[in-house]
Motif scaffolding. Structure first.
Motif: not given
Length: 662
Positions: A317-335
């Motif tokens: 949900l792009t409108g809900e995303c606050t761009l914290c970046g946590n998902c970029l860091v924890v994703c092992p597959e860079k998905a």
């Protein structure tokens, strides 16, 4: 440096900057005082403040143009303000992390799961915008080409916000229908507003500050947190800073923070109207978080760290995303990646799952706008902005007329913070429900009344609800001599409580402290008999008189106010008392109080009376400016004997008490 480390540095910097700007919001000349610091910068960055004032007034205060920059960058980058700058968002982020950091994988995933109630914040947003936009199409908005152009722009923006809730991909058989529906919907809004503008019900009230995060945290920090800790208080007010209804504001603030124990960033997800506005503007941002399905193994690690609950593992949900970046860091597959998505691809992707759940229908959005528009005139039926105005609600000098004031005030509390005497207080219910947390003067609080030569509150208001005053204008000097001083109210003497009027005790405190020159409080002299029977003089030895059975009365006024009087009902001679004791009184020379010499009736054996000379205060309302210093200094505690009310204030000429000045 990884992206979440950069984000944390940004959050820490802006939170520290916010606290610093709150700390220096006080009158003084030191570097740690207001000087030239941009203490309203965060309020100006908030686009909801600018949008609300523009809808209600048709104007945009210059500083609020920062909000336009915030919205522009949101269109480009997404909700960067919520995740990287907003100090209230940072506090919620930290508290949510502290609460859930030791939870299990499944508990974190459940806490960060999307919930359909996240659409609640849109109800607040459209309700508040509806309350502010009542005057959007009144006749005054169309008197000039410039005003008409601004009104059309504001109307178009409101219609877009209310009708942007449509699928990104049109179903079969509906090609071209949505465009016609939006045109018809906008036309309906226009015609409804035009019809409303013909009636007195077309009024507006700016209530975004109740839940708007920047005004909310600003008033909470300035009125609750810093005074409670005794930090960064104005000189002379350390440990003595008052806030009317502090318990209520403190409870509201603690509840907002405590909800993070239920869900991380609960306030941001469910309640924040500014977040809802950012969602609408940034839901199709050019740069956004994008999930790459080919790489995703559905491990759900991103779900455990997404405190915005924007569902990154499936339909992000792009409108809900606050761009914290946590998902970029924890994703092992860079998905998950942050990248620019082609506009055509963004528009073609149909919403499904959570995206459809977070949206509200266009009809519901328009219904909320209409409800807000109707709510304000319904509230105004109480008449508190007209003839039934509450006399105890005294606004600060420079405040606009009440209806215009309520269309601009965002309840941020900056004027309360800058007030050097703490006489400005947040209103509770005395100004009506729409006046909650707006500034009023409480002349019994703080260290004095409204200082005669102070214009601090008018210089700091971020929305010009309190217009900017010069010292000459406030005092009625220089170019403003003909207009006279700015009056915020009028003082009235309560003769049933005043010491000279009701109790026969000398007191001229109010007259002595009146700062106006010539004084607005003057006195009339009177001679009153002191309670007790007549005195019988048995002997006179010069100025020393022997008085049968006399004892100095307890709690007597100062001797310089006491006299022996031979005749209370007519012309008489008054002898001031110099000294006294049991059975004797030393008197001074006679003071005649008649055109002709009265006969002596108080010889040896004749009656005399103990009397007190009083100076009783009266108010000249042609000079009184309502500063309230007299009320603050009045020695009668509880209900003071002289009180200031909103009559005779300059901002409402119809309330004038001066003959010929109505």
């Amino acid at each position: 440096m990884r992206i979440h480390h950069v984000r944390r540095l940004s959050q820490g910097f802006f939170l520290a900057l916010f606290v610093f700007l709150c700390a220096v919001t006080r009158v003084g000349g030191r570097w740690a005082d207001i000087r030239g610091w941009p203490v309203n910068w965060f309020l100006h960055l908030d686009p909801l403040t600018g949008l609300g004032t523009a809808l209600g007034t048709g104007t945009l205060f210059a500083g609020l143009l920062w909000g336009v920059a915030t919205l522009s960058l949101t269109v480009l980058l997404g909700r960067f303000f919520c995740g990287w700058i907003c100090p209230f968002g940072t506090i919620h982020h930290v508290l949510g992390w502290v609460r859930f950091r030791r939870k299990s994988f499944s508990e974190k995933q459940a806490a960060n799961a999307f919930h359909g109630a996240q659409s609640l914040k849109f109800y607040f947003l459209f309700g508040f915008l509806g309350m502010a936009s009542g005057p959007l199409l009144t006749a005054q908005r169309w008197n000039s080409s410039g005003g008409a152009l601004k009104t059309v722009g504001l109307l178009a923006a409101t219609a877009w916000l209310a009708t942007a809730w449509r699928p990104r991909q049109e179903p079969a058989g509906r090609k071209g229908v949505h465009g016609a529906e939006e045109i018809l919907t906008a036309a309906a809004v226009f015609l409804a507003g035009a019809a409303l503008g013909r009636f007195p019900a077309a009024v507006g009230s700016l209530q975004t500050g109740l839940l708007d995060p920047i005004p909310f945290v600003q008033r909470s920090l300035n009125q609750i947190v810093l005074p409670a800790l005794g930090l960064f208080q104005p000189e002379g007010l350390a440990g003595n800073r008052w806030a009317h209804g502090a318990w209520f504001l403190g409870l509201f603030f603690l509840a907002a923070l405590g909800l993070n124990a239920v869900r991380p960033r609960f306030y941001c997800r469910y309640l924040c109207p500014a977040g809802a506005l950012m969602h609408l503007v940034g839901r199709r941002s050019f740069y956004r978080m994008v999930r790459i399905p080919e790489r995703c193994t559905d491990c759900k690690r991103c779900e455990t760290v997404c405190d915005a609950a924007c569902h990154p593992s499936t339909d992000l949900l792009t409108g809900e995303c606050t761009l914290c970046g946590n998902c970029l860091v924890v994703c092992p597959e860079k998905a998950v990646t942050y990248t620019a998505e082609p506009l055509s691809a963004a528009m073609a992707a149909p919403p499904k799952g959570p995206q459809a759940a977070v949206d509200i229908s266009r009809r519901r959005a328009l219904a909320l706008l209409g409800t807000g528009i109707v709510a304000v005139p319904a509230i105004r039926l109480e008449g508190l902005t007209g003839r039934r105005f509450p006399p105890s609600v005294v606004r600060p000098p420079g405040a606009l007329p009440e209806p215009e004031f309520l269309r601009r005030c965002i309840k941020c509390g900056q004027c309360l913070r800058i007030c050097p005497t703490n006489v400005l207080q947040p209103a509770l219910w005395e100004a009506g429900i729409e006046g909650l947390w707006t500034p009023v003067l409480d002349f019994r609080a703080g260290t004095s009344g409204c200082q005669y030569r102070c214009v601090a509150c008018s210089r700091i208001c971020p929305t010009a609800a309190i217009r900017r005053l010069t010292l000459d204008e406030k005092l009625g000097t220089g170019a403003f001599t003909d207009r006279g001083p700015v009056r915020i109210g009028a003082a009235f003497v309560d003769r049933s409580r005043c010491l000279p009027w009701a109790f026969g005790k000398p007191c001229i405190v109010c007259e002595e402290n009146c700062p106006v020159s010539p004084k607005a409080i003057q006195t009339v002299e009177a001679m009153d008999k002191w309670p007790g029977p007549p005195l019988r003089v048995t002997a006179r030895q010069g100025d020393r008189w022997t008085v049968d059975g006399f004892r100095p009365p307890p709690n007597a006024p100062p001797l310089e106010s006491l006299f022996l009087v031979e005749n209370l009902s007519g012309p008489s001679r008054h002898r001031p008392i110099r000294e006294w004791g049991d059975g004797w009184i030393v008197v001074g020379p006679e003071e005649a109080h008649a055109a002709e010499e009265p006969p002596r009736t108080g010889g040896v054996g004749g009656p005399v009376f103990l009397a007190v000379r009083l100076k009783r205060p009266v108010v000249d309302h042609a000079r009184c400016v309502g500063c309230g210093i007299c009320e603050h200094e009045c020695p009668v505690r509880g209900i003071p004997a002289i009180r200031v009310s909103a009559e005779n204030e300059s901002r409402h000429p119809e309330r004038s008490l001066i003959v010929g000045k109505a």
